[in-house]
Design an enzyme around this catalytic site. Structure first.
Site: not given
Ligand code: HMH
Length: 185
Positions: A35, A176
């Site tokens: 992330d 996602e």
């Molecule tokens: C996978 N989607 C993902 N990570 C994040 N940090 C966000 C959205 C939102 O910033």
């Protein structure tokens, strides 16, 4: 079909395990490092989007860029606390999401703004499903469900035009789902 994708992207066994405190440290830490890579990619995308944004979108996008820089600082300090090395190669889901972000640069600005709204809204809704007063990771969940973040998502919603943009919305939601799946792989 979009409803099913929104649900799949915001309800996930990874999030349930974070809420219930059963997530393994290795799984959470793998996800955390990926992330951090995503947030760096998002900042690159958002800075480019700011450069071509219409006048009413500039303030929200510029504020969001500053928030993403702060977010990268936060990832670095949390990772250091947990002993996680952030210098890691992008896994497949992270690389595929990066490719989508780069492709958004070539799409009309309305489509890119709508995609950004989906990217942030889905994250807020996903982490909201992991809220618990007893989770050992609640500090993380609280960070990603804070009132300031909700206000930002609402402001992006004012700029988004999802009608007619179903394809790009579905693409973001698909990326996602794959990102959460990666955390448990
Ligand atoms: C996978 N989607 C993902 N990570 C994040 N940090 C966000 C959205 C939102 O910033």
């Amino acid at each position: 079909m979009l409803d099913a994708l929104w649900t799949a992207a915001t309800r996930h066994p990874f999030l349930d395990a974070v809420r219930d405190g059963t997530i393994g440290d290795a799984d959470f830490d793998r996800w955390l490092a990926q992330d951090a890579l995503f947030v760096a990619d998002l900042l690159t995308f958002q800075a480019r989007l700011l450069a071509r944004a219409p006048r009413p979108a500039q303030g929200v996008l510029a504020g969001g860029c500053v928030a993403l820089v702060d977010e990268l600082d936060w990832f670095e300090s949390k990772s250091a606390e947990r002993g996680v090395d952030l210098e890691q190669p992008a896994l497949a889901a992270t690389a595929a999401y990066r490719e989508l972000l780069q492709r958004l640069d070539t799409m009309p600005v309305d489509a890119a703004l709508t995609a950004l709204w989906v990217i942030e809204r889905v994250y807020l809704l996903a982490w909201s499903s992991a809220i618990s007063s007893t989770s050992p990771l609640r500090e993380f969940v609280e960070h990603w469900t804070a009132p300031g973040f909700t206000a930002y998502v609402d402001a992006l919603g004012e700029l988004a035009t999802p009608e007619g943009a179903e394809d790009v919305v579905a693409e973001v939601l698909t990326r996602e789902v794959a990102f959460w799946d990666m955390a448990l792989a």
